[in-house]
Write a protein that holds these residues in place. Structure first.
Motif, PDB file in Angstrom:
ATOM      1  N   VAL A   1      -0.519   6.229  -3.464  1.00  0.00           N
ATOM      2  CA  VAL A   1      -0.160   6.705  -2.131  1.00  0.00           C
ATOM      3  C   VAL A   1       1.074   7.600  -2.210  1.00  0.00           C
ATOM      4  O   VAL A   1       1.139   8.636  -1.545  1.00  0.00           O
TER       5      VAL A   1
ATOM      6  N   SER B   1       1.145  11.475  -1.012  1.00  0.00           N
ATOM      7  CA  SER B   1       2.133  11.943  -0.040  1.00  0.00           C
ATOM      8  C   SER B   1       2.919  13.127  -0.591  1.00  0.00           C
ATOM      9  O   SER B   1       3.158  14.110   0.122  1.00  0.00           O
TER      10      SER B   1
ATOM     11  N   TRP C   1       0.837  -1.201   0.000  1.00  0.00           N
ATOM     12  CA  TRP C   1       0.000   0.000   0.000  1.00  0.00           C
ATOM     13  C   TRP C   1       0.874   1.255   0.000  1.00  0.00           C
ATOM     14  O   TRP C   1       0.658   2.166  -0.785  1.00  0.00           O
TER      15      TRP C   1
END
Length: 69
Positions: free
Chosen positions: A19, A23, A13
């Motif tokens: 992701v 971020s 993940w």
């Protein structure tokens, strides 16, 4: 075994492109807000403004809006 499986899933993940992109955008938001305020990260309004902008980002993610951004 259960813990190892959970760690492997978390690693997948965290290293996913989605992701990583989110971020990166979160860091950009924090830096943009700091640049907008005199005193940057030390300004008293900084935490409030960052949280408000991050809430927008997460709302967009849930609604599917801005998915191509």
């Amino acid at each position: 075994m259960l813990v190892r499986g959970m760690l492997e899933e978390n690693e997948k993940w965290f290293t996913s492109p989605e992701v990583q992109a989110r971020s990166k955008r979160m860091i950009q938001i924090a830096n943009e807000v700091a640049a907008e305020l005199p005193g940057g990260h030390e300004h008293p309004d900084y935490p409030h403004r960052v949280l408000a902008r991050l809430e927008q980002l997460f709302k967009e993610g849930r609604d599917g809006a801005g998915a191509s951004a």
